[in-house]
Design an enzyme around this catalytic site. Structure first.
Site, PDB file in Angstrom:
ATOM      1  N   HIS A  12       5.844 -11.863   5.744  1.00  0.00           N
ATOM      2  CA  HIS A  12       5.660 -11.330   4.392  1.00  0.00           C
ATOM      3  C   HIS A  12       7.016 -11.044   3.780  1.00  0.00           C
ATOM      4  O   HIS A  12       7.879 -10.411   4.381  1.00  0.00           O
ATOM      5  CB  HIS A  12       4.783 -10.074   4.391  1.00  0.00           C
ATOM      6  CG  HIS A  12       5.207  -9.043   5.394  1.00  0.00           C
ATOM      7  ND1 HIS A  12       4.921  -9.161   6.730  1.00  0.00           N
ATOM      8  CD2 HIS A  12       5.890  -7.896   5.254  1.00  0.00           C
ATOM      9  CE1 HIS A  12       5.413  -8.120   7.377  1.00  0.00           C
ATOM     10  NE2 HIS A  12       6.025  -7.335   6.502  1.00  0.00           N
TER      11      HIS A  12
ATOM     12  N   HIS B 134       9.003  -9.062   1.063  1.00  0.00           N
ATOM     13  CA  HIS B 134       8.920  -7.917   0.162  1.00  0.00           C
ATOM     14  C   HIS B 134       9.663  -8.252  -1.131  1.00  0.00           C
ATOM     15  O   HIS B 134      10.794  -8.755  -1.087  1.00  0.00           O
ATOM     16  CB  HIS B 134       9.615  -6.693   0.768  1.00  0.00           C
ATOM     17  CG  HIS B 134       8.978  -6.141   2.006  1.00  0.00           C
ATOM     18  ND1 HIS B 134       8.176  -5.017   1.977  1.00  0.00           N
ATOM     19  CD2 HIS B 134       9.031  -6.525   3.298  1.00  0.00           C
ATOM     20  CE1 HIS B 134       7.775  -4.731   3.214  1.00  0.00           C
ATOM     21  NE2 HIS B 134       8.282  -5.637   4.040  1.00  0.00           N
TER      22      HIS B 134
ATOM     23  N   ILE C  42       0.824  -1.216   0.000  1.00  0.00           N
ATOM     24  CA  ILE C  42       0.000   0.000   0.000  1.00  0.00           C
ATOM     25  C   ILE C  42       0.864   1.275   0.000  1.00  0.00           C
ATOM     26  O   ILE C  42       0.392   2.337  -0.411  1.00  0.00           O
ATOM     27  CB  ILE C  42      -0.968  -0.030   1.217  1.00  0.00           C
ATOM     28  CG1 ILE C  42      -2.197   0.812   0.971  1.00  0.00           C
ATOM     29  CG2 ILE C  42      -0.273   0.366   2.508  1.00  0.00           C
ATOM     30  CD1 ILE C  42      -3.324   0.575   1.979  1.00  0.00           C
TER      31      ILE C  42
HETATM   32  P1  AMP Z   1       6.993  -4.538   7.335  1.00  0.00           P
HETATM   33  O1  AMP Z   1       7.330  -3.126   7.698  1.00  0.00           O
HETATM   34  O2  AMP Z   1       8.159  -5.347   6.854  1.00  0.00           O
HETATM   35  O3  AMP Z   1       6.237  -5.240   8.449  1.00  0.00           O
HETATM   36  O4  AMP Z   1       6.041  -4.450   6.095  1.00  0.00           O
HETATM   37  C1  AMP Z   1       4.674  -4.243   6.197  1.00  0.00           C
HETATM   38  C2  AMP Z   1       4.260  -3.682   4.884  1.00  0.00           C
HETATM   39  O5  AMP Z   1       2.865  -3.818   4.767  1.00  0.00           O
HETATM   40  C3  AMP Z   1       4.591  -2.201   4.719  1.00  0.00           C
HETATM   41  O6  AMP Z   1       5.451  -2.037   3.609  1.00  0.00           O
HETATM   42  C4  AMP Z   1       3.229  -1.561   4.528  1.00  0.00           C
HETATM   43  O7  AMP Z   1       3.251  -0.513   3.572  1.00  0.00           O
HETATM   44  C5  AMP Z   1       2.382  -2.720   4.049  1.00  0.00           C
HETATM   45  N1  AMP Z   1       0.969  -2.624   4.334  1.00  0.00           N
HETATM   46  C6  AMP Z   1       0.378  -2.275   5.498  1.00  0.00           C
HETATM   47  N2  AMP Z   1      -0.961  -2.337   5.388  1.00  0.00           N
HETATM   48  C7  AMP Z   1      -1.224  -2.756   4.119  1.00  0.00           C
HETATM   49  C8  AMP Z   1      -2.423  -3.000   3.381  1.00  0.00           C
HETATM   50  N3  AMP Z   1      -3.641  -2.842   3.937  1.00  0.00           N
HETATM   51  N4  AMP Z   1      -2.309  -3.397   2.092  1.00  0.00           N
HETATM   52  C9  AMP Z   1      -1.101  -3.545   1.529  1.00  0.00           C
HETATM   53  N5  AMP Z   1       0.055  -3.340   2.172  1.00  0.00           N
HETATM   54  C10 AMP Z   1       0.003  -2.935   3.448  1.00  0.00           C
END
Ligand code: AMP
Ligand code: ZN
Length: 113
Positions: A99, A101, A31
């Site tokens: 997750h 990236h 996002i």
């Molecule tokens: P991390 O900081 O490694 O935990 O990555 C979490 C990621 O999830 C971040 O890059 C956020 O931008 C992404 N994120 C959070 N909420 C959402 C959402 N609703 N849809 C898509 N990505 C999201």
């Protein structure tokens, strides 16, 4: 898991821009993209993060990497991309459902911030 943002995305309770899905993983657009390609590859089973993964999770961890490589090929970013797990709050991990990236499509610096 009820209170998990990414489990809610898997369940369709929160919308996401889905890119790929099969019985094991879901892939969607981040996002807040940090590059022209910024995808999140997540296992459908709830694993908190890399340090919480167990030996029996080895297959899904490898599978996430292979899905990333396939998408990197399809998106034509094989001249340079990264697959990254943020592990623990100090690394920037903000969502506690594993997750991977996939970040690419621009020049990147090393070491990362
Ligand atoms: P991390 O900081 O490694 O935990 O990555 C979490 C990621 O999830 C971040 O890059 C956020 O931008 C992404 N994120 C959070 N909420 C959402 C959402 N609703 N849809 C898509 N990505 C999201
Ligand atoms: Zn979850």
């Amino acid at each position: 898991m009820e209170d998990c943002l990414f489990c809610k995305i898997i369940a369709g309770k929160i919308p996401a821009k889905k890119v790929y899905e099969d019985d094991k993983v879901l892939v969607f657009e981040d996002i807040t993209p940090q590059a022209p390609t910024h995808l999140l590859i997540i296992p459908k089973q709830h694993i908190i993060g890399l340090k919480e993964a167990r030996p029996e999770d080895a297959e899904i961890l490898g599978y996430c990497q292979l899905v990333a490589a396939k998408l990197g090929r399809e998106r034509n970013i094989e001249d340079g991309y990264r697959t990254v797990y943020n592990v623990g709050a100090r690394s920037g991990q903000s969502v506690f459902h594993l997750h991977l990236h996939l970040i690419g499509g621009r020049d990147m610096k090393w070491p990362p911030g």
